[in-house]
Design a protein around this motif. Structure first.
Motif: not given
Length: 342
Positions: A5, A37, A3, A35, A7, A273-275, A261-262
């Motif tokens: 992040k 990533a 897990q 952030k 970008a 960004m996304a986890d 993602g955002s």
């Protein structure tokens, strides 16, 4: 680690200005790391910018850009290469950078993957430039269809319409790819007149790649700024219609095809960004693993020649192959070591 992040950069390039472009790339790398990533992905040929001019006018008109585009493309081992490697190391982040690579007298659509120490994991070239791209760029080979083991997982890269090449995609799926770096140019070229070049088709290609491959896809997409439009179109309203401002449709997809993602408007610069959680891949592939349990090798199979191809090979009558006149691409110097002279 499963897990973390990631970008994707959505931004207009510093068109035909590699110094400014490298400085902005370093800034985006720093921002992504700040952030949280662990990996940041850049669009296709973001340095020194996608050559939209090849779609906008006759060859004689395009020639004004040839010299500038060549001079602002990047050589492996150069100070520009070193600056990106140093930024990756300073920020403890992996970087997939889309660029125009200069090697001798030729250019290639390239993606350079740096690990979090600044070392080069892979330099790859687009196997087949698309349509008029072939007037600018050379071709890669089977050694460019590769998925690499990294500290974050198994990571691969493709550019633009390589995502419409079924056999190339299958070669990647078969290497147990977990994270895919998809580099795209702006997606508004010929808006309204060429649906296949628009965002609907090309974002769908990234989404389908995620589902077919059972992997995460980080699809970084550039956009056209007003400044770049002015350089390319010279105030010509017809050219401005063909090359409108915007076109950034950056997305991050999960292995089930969801956009996770955002979101950014297509005219806005920034990071998507996304986890991600690599454990999700097992659930996706339990349903369909096209290069595994869902394959039918008795019916269809892929032959892949992964050997590098060189235009000249040297032979000796007694010893056989003795040298490759074209040297391998140099790795980036280790951070804090002197780079090759520009």
């Amino acid at each position: 680690m499963s897990q973390f992040k990631v970008a994707a950069v959505q931004a207009a390039p510093s068109f035909l200005d590699v110094e400014a472009g490298v400085a902005r790339a370093v800034a985006f790398i720093e921002q992504a790391a700040q952030k949280g990533a662990r990996l940041v992905v850049f669009p296709e040929t973001w340095l020194p910018g996608y050559p939209n001019h090849i779609w906008l006018g006759p060859v004689a008109w395009q020639m004004q850009f040839v010299g500038r585009y060549f001079e602002n493309s990047i050589e492996a081992g150069s100070a520009h290469d070193q600056a990106i490697a140093q930024a990756a190391a300073d920020n403890n982040i992996q970087v997939s950078l889309g660029l125009s690579e200069r090697a001798g007298g030729s250019l290639y659509i390239a993606q350079w993957h740096y690990d979090a120490t600044g070392a080069v994991i892979k330099r790859r070239r687009k196997l087949k430039p698309t349509h008029v791209e072939r007037t600018v760029f050379g071709e890669g080979d089977g050694s460019d269809l590769v998925v690499n083991d990294t500290a974050l997982g198994r990571i691969g890269q493709l550019s633009c319409w390589e995502h419409l090449q079924p056999l190339s995609k299958y070669a990647m799926y078969a290497q147990d790819e977990q994270i895919h770096c998809a580099a795209w140019p702006n997606l508004k070229l010929y808006e309204g007149g060429a649906y296949a070049l628009g965002h609907q088709v090309n974002t769908a290609a990234s989404m389908i790649y995620a589902v077919e491959g059972g992997c995460f896809v980080i699809a970084a997409c550039a956009l056209v700024s007003k400044e770049q439009q002015d350089i390319l179109c010279e105030g010509d309203p017809q050219k401005e219609t063909l090359c409108p401002v915007g076109g950034g449709y950056t997305r991050i997809y999960a292995p089930d095809g969801q956009s996770i993602g955002s979101d950014l408007p297509d005219t806005e610069e920034g990071l998507v960004m996304a986890d991600i959680d690599l454990s999700m891949i097992a659930y996706a592939k339990a349903a369909a693993d096209p290069a595994g349990h869902y394959a039918r090798p008795d019916v269809t199979r892929l032959m892949l020649n992964s050997a590098p191809q060189r235009p000249v090979m040297a032979f000796d009558d007694t010893a056989g192959l003795v040298a490759e006149p074209t040297p391998a691409e140099p790795e980036a110097p280790a951070p804090n070591e002197p780079a090759a002279a520009e």
